[in-house]
Design an enzyme around this catalytic site. Sequence first.
Site, PDB file in Angstrom:
ATOM      1  N   ARG A 147      11.471  -5.843   4.674  1.00  0.00           N
ATOM      2  CA  ARG A 147      11.032  -4.486   4.666  1.00  0.00           C
ATOM      3  C   ARG A 147      11.994  -3.645   5.715  1.00  0.00           C
ATOM      4  O   ARG A 147      12.102  -4.320   6.870  1.00  0.00           O
ATOM      5  CB  ARG A 147       9.592  -4.453   5.109  1.00  0.00           C
ATOM      6  CG  ARG A 147       9.453  -2.931   5.403  1.00  0.00           C
ATOM      7  CD  ARG A 147       7.839  -2.285   5.274  1.00  0.00           C
ATOM      8  NE  ARG A 147       6.955  -3.171   6.230  1.00  0.00           N
ATOM      9  CZ  ARG A 147       5.565  -2.957   6.236  1.00  0.00           C
ATOM     10  NH1 ARG A 147       5.187  -2.226   5.232  1.00  0.00           N
ATOM     11  NH2 ARG A 147       4.975  -3.692   7.187  1.00  0.00           N
ATOM     12  N   ARG A 156      10.934  -2.532  11.533  1.00  0.00           N
ATOM     13  CA  ARG A 156       9.510  -2.149  12.102  1.00  0.00           C
ATOM     14  C   ARG A 156       9.606  -3.262  13.459  1.00  0.00           C
ATOM     15  O   ARG A 156       9.462  -4.527  13.073  1.00  0.00           O
ATOM     16  CB  ARG A 156       8.460  -2.096  11.477  1.00  0.00           C
ATOM     17  CG  ARG A 156       8.296  -0.827  10.894  1.00  0.00           C
ATOM     18  CD  ARG A 156       6.992  -0.645  10.026  1.00  0.00           C
ATOM     19  NE  ARG A 156       5.642  -1.267  10.545  1.00  0.00           N
ATOM     20  CZ  ARG A 156       4.578  -1.295   9.828  1.00  0.00           C
ATOM     21  NH1 ARG A 156       4.623  -0.525   8.779  1.00  0.00           N
ATOM     22  NH2 ARG A 156       3.433  -1.775  10.180  1.00  0.00           N
ATOM     23  N   ARG A 182      -9.994   0.444   8.599  1.00  0.00           N
ATOM     24  CA  ARG A 182      -9.283  -0.830   8.731  1.00  0.00           C
ATOM     25  C   ARG A 182     -10.447  -1.663   9.724  1.00  0.00           C
ATOM     26  O   ARG A 182     -10.186  -2.889   9.592  1.00  0.00           O
ATOM     27  CB  ARG A 182      -8.087  -0.621   9.660  1.00  0.00           C
ATOM     28  CG  ARG A 182      -6.868  -1.540   9.351  1.00  0.00           C
ATOM     29  CD  ARG A 182      -5.992  -1.134  10.087  1.00  0.00           C
ATOM     30  NE  ARG A 182      -4.864  -1.839   9.974  1.00  0.00           N
ATOM     31  CZ  ARG A 182      -3.651  -1.257   9.320  1.00  0.00           C
ATOM     32  NH1 ARG A 182      -3.735  -0.103   9.000  1.00  0.00           N
ATOM     33  NH2 ARG A 182      -2.515  -1.995   9.152  1.00  0.00           N
ATOM     34  N   ARG A 211      -1.871  -9.540  12.794  1.00  0.00           N
ATOM     35  CA  ARG A 211      -2.328  -8.434  11.585  1.00  0.00           C
ATOM     36  C   ARG A 211      -2.899  -9.006  10.553  1.00  0.00           C
ATOM     37  O   ARG A 211      -4.003  -8.310  10.012  1.00  0.00           O
ATOM     38  CB  ARG A 211      -1.238  -7.600  11.278  1.00  0.00           C
ATOM     39  CG  ARG A 211      -0.630  -6.844  12.376  1.00  0.00           C
ATOM     40  CD  ARG A 211       0.945  -6.457  12.171  1.00  0.00           C
ATOM     41  NE  ARG A 211       1.002  -5.596  10.993  1.00  0.00           N
ATOM     42  CZ  ARG A 211       2.300  -5.224  10.601  1.00  0.00           C
ATOM     43  NH1 ARG A 211       3.329  -6.167  10.723  1.00  0.00           N
ATOM     44  NH2 ARG A 211       2.489  -4.426   9.499  1.00  0.00           N
ATOM     45  N   LYS A 264       0.843  -1.158   0.019  1.00  0.00           N
ATOM     46  CA  LYS A 264      -0.090   0.138   0.110  1.00  0.00           C
ATOM     47  C   LYS A 264       0.883   1.180   0.110  1.00  0.00           C
ATOM     48  O   LYS A 264       0.452   2.157  -0.710  1.00  0.00           O
ATOM     49  CB  LYS A 264      -0.866   0.061   1.281  1.00  0.00           C
ATOM     50  CG  LYS A 264      -1.913  -1.130   1.499  1.00  0.00           C
ATOM     51  CD  LYS A 264      -2.645  -0.950   2.591  1.00  0.00           C
ATOM     52  CE  LYS A 264      -1.924  -1.292   3.815  1.00  0.00           C
ATOM     53  NZ  LYS A 264      -1.481  -2.500   3.937  1.00  0.00           N
TER      54      LYS A 264
HETATM   55  P1  ADP Z   1       2.151  -1.794   3.098  1.00  0.00           P
HETATM   56  O1  ADP Z   1       2.046  -0.450   3.042  1.00  0.00           O
HETATM   57  O2  ADP Z   1       1.004  -2.656   2.537  1.00  0.00           O
HETATM   58  O3  ADP Z   1       2.488  -2.325   4.464  1.00  0.00           O
HETATM   59  P2  ADP Z   1       4.695  -1.464   1.660  1.00  0.00           P
HETATM   60  O4  ADP Z   1       4.318  -0.844   0.554  1.00  0.00           O
HETATM   61  O5  ADP Z   1       5.475  -1.108   2.938  1.00  0.00           O
HETATM   62  O6  ADP Z   1       3.406  -2.314   2.331  1.00  0.00           O
HETATM   63  O7  ADP Z   1       5.401  -2.784   1.079  1.00  0.00           O
HETATM   64  C1  ADP Z   1       5.944  -3.912   1.906  1.00  0.00           C
HETATM   65  C2  ADP Z   1       7.419  -4.459   1.606  1.00  0.00           C
HETATM   66  O8  ADP Z   1       7.388  -5.122   0.323  1.00  0.00           O
HETATM   67  C3  ADP Z   1       8.304  -3.232   1.448  1.00  0.00           C
HETATM   68  O9  ADP Z   1       9.520  -3.384   1.952  1.00  0.00           O
HETATM   69  C4  ADP Z   1       8.462  -2.840  -0.219  1.00  0.00           C
HETATM   70  O10 ADP Z   1       9.433  -2.329  -0.558  1.00  0.00           O
HETATM   71  C5  ADP Z   1       8.002  -4.246  -0.620  1.00  0.00           C
HETATM   72  N1  ADP Z   1       7.246  -4.255  -1.931  1.00  0.00           N
HETATM   73  C6  ADP Z   1       6.039  -3.581  -2.190  1.00  0.00           C
HETATM   74  N2  ADP Z   1       5.562  -4.031  -3.281  1.00  0.00           N
HETATM   75  C7  ADP Z   1       6.134  -4.805  -3.970  1.00  0.00           C
HETATM   76  C8  ADP Z   1       6.153  -5.593  -4.919  1.00  0.00           C
HETATM   77  N3  ADP Z   1       5.114  -5.436  -5.969  1.00  0.00           N
HETATM   78  N4  ADP Z   1       7.092  -6.298  -5.278  1.00  0.00           N
HETATM   79  C9  ADP Z   1       8.020  -6.844  -4.184  1.00  0.00           C
HETATM   80  N5  ADP Z   1       8.190  -6.076  -3.207  1.00  0.00           N
HETATM   81  C10 ADP Z   1       7.379  -5.081  -2.895  1.00  0.00           C
HETATM   82  P1  AMP Z   2       0.469  -0.030   9.253  1.00  0.00           P
HETATM   83  O1  AMP Z   2       1.417   1.109   8.997  1.00  0.00           O
HETATM   84  O2  AMP Z   2      -0.750   0.381   8.364  1.00  0.00           O
HETATM   85  O3  AMP Z   2       0.679  -1.340   9.047  1.00  0.00           O
HETATM   86  O4  AMP Z   2      -0.229   0.116  10.729  1.00  0.00           O
HETATM   87  C1  AMP Z   2       0.559  -0.287  11.781  1.00  0.00           C
HETATM   88  C2  AMP Z   2      -0.298  -0.607  12.816  1.00  0.00           C
HETATM   89  O5  AMP Z   2      -0.899   0.687  13.450  1.00  0.00           O
HETATM   90  C3  AMP Z   2      -1.476  -1.325  12.992  1.00  0.00           C
HETATM   91  O6  AMP Z   2      -0.652  -2.827  13.195  1.00  0.00           O
HETATM   92  C4  AMP Z   2      -2.599  -1.034  14.000  1.00  0.00           C
HETATM   93  O7  AMP Z   2      -1.897  -1.481  15.189  1.00  0.00           O
HETATM   94  C5  AMP Z   2      -2.325   0.521  13.872  1.00  0.00           C
HETATM   95  N1  AMP Z   2      -3.221   1.120  13.030  1.00  0.00           N
HETATM   96  C6  AMP Z   2      -3.066   1.920  11.858  1.00  0.00           C
HETATM   97  N2  AMP Z   2      -4.228   2.231  11.177  1.00  0.00           N
HETATM   98  C7  AMP Z   2      -5.300   1.580  11.790  1.00  0.00           C
HETATM   99  C8  AMP Z   2      -6.735   1.666  11.964  1.00  0.00           C
HETATM  100  N3  AMP Z   2      -7.281   2.355  10.897  1.00  0.00           N
HETATM  101  N4  AMP Z   2      -7.204   1.002  12.996  1.00  0.00           N
HETATM  102  C9  AMP Z   2      -6.814   0.713  14.104  1.00  0.00           C
HETATM  103  N5  AMP Z   2      -5.445   0.368  14.224  1.00  0.00           N
HETATM  104  C10 AMP Z   2      -4.643   1.254  13.044  1.00  0.00           C
END
Ligand code: ADP
Ligand code: AMP
Length: 299
Positions: A210, A239, A175, A250, A99
């Site tokens: 990541r 993270r 969410r 999650r 995302k």
């Molecule tokens: P989210 O915001 O949904 O938690 P991220 O955008 O942070 O996900 O992506 C998670 C990890 O996967 C990051 O390390 C990113 O660089 C990698 N990533 C994202 N999209 C792709 C893809 N299409 N192919 C391979 N790796 C990806």
């Molecule tokens: P993310 O960076 O989107 O993976 O979010 C990290 C963490 O933040 C999640 O695992 C939740 O604990 C919290 N969080 C983020 N957005 C929400 C939401 N809309 N509702 C509840 N918890 C959230």
Amino acid sequence: VFPDHLFVLEFRDQSEYDKRLKAVEYDGNIRHAYAHYEKNRDSLLSAFDNNITTLIGAELSQQEMVRIIRDRLIGKPREDTKFVMPLKIIIMGPPAGGKGTASEVIKEKYGVVHLSTGDILRAEIRNKTELGLTAQSYMDKGDLVPDDLIINMISRRLKEQDCVQQGWLLDGFPRTASQAQYMQKAGIYADAVVLLECPNETVIERISGRRSDPVTGTVYHIKYNPPPTDEIANRLVQRSDDTEEKLMIRLNNYYAQVNSMLQYFPDIVHRVDAAVPMSQVASSVLTALDLVRNPLKII
Ligand code: ADP
Ligand code: AMP
């Protein structure tokens, strides 16, 4: 008698319209007049050619409106006119589904304000605010932060001027079904929901690689998107909730909520295969959103 151009000024958000009415102190008759407009608008618009019609967000600033109208009058193609309507987008998908990565591309193309609830909460934690301290206890376990805290945080942010004028991209919100229900009740409407679909084994691989740069906030992947220099590589952090154990919690939360959330957004969900390389995800997402941007399809 046929016009060369038809400009339509409309509020996308009921709350913005209410704000405007309050500011200009209109009397009750305006509601009546609005009901007439709403009833007739579609048949009225269908009498004109789509190509001459430009919809403009009435919540935009005067300068922005003038610029859009001027661009259209001097014949600049519509694609060059940024913010004809500020786009409002929700991006959903499993944790680490990509995302944040796709959001960068969307933000770049459409100029919307990217609001990642996870990033906002992590900033609150760094700043040791009351919200941050409360949220941290949930986030560290991979649990969801309580709805009321999140709703309060995001509803205040969406009212700020940049979101009103540029449109927004919600990443991580809603969410839960009750967060989606809140949006509906508060009259916060999105133009599109981008749903990234990604199987668990891909998500696990992505989450384990990541890393983020504490200096710039950029997110990398050790295999798929490695940092450009050793200096950056050496300062990358992982993270604390990016462990396989917390990922399972999650993921369970996500799949327990996603279908009931989607019911609040009939007709605007765009499913995108996210288990492919980043450039392919980016192009599918932009192709889907370009259709939404066609002003007559927005409505
Ligand atoms: P989210 O915001 O949904 O938690 P991220 O955008 O942070 O996900 O992506 C998670 C990890 O996967 C990051 O390390 C990113 O660089 C990698 N990533 C994202 N999209 C792709 C893809 N299409 N192919 C391979 N790796 C990806
Ligand atoms: P993310 O960076 O989107 O993976 O979010 C990290 C963490 O933040 C999640 O695992 C939740 O604990 C919290 N969080 C983020 N957005 C929400 C939401 N809309 N509702 C509840 N918890 C959230």
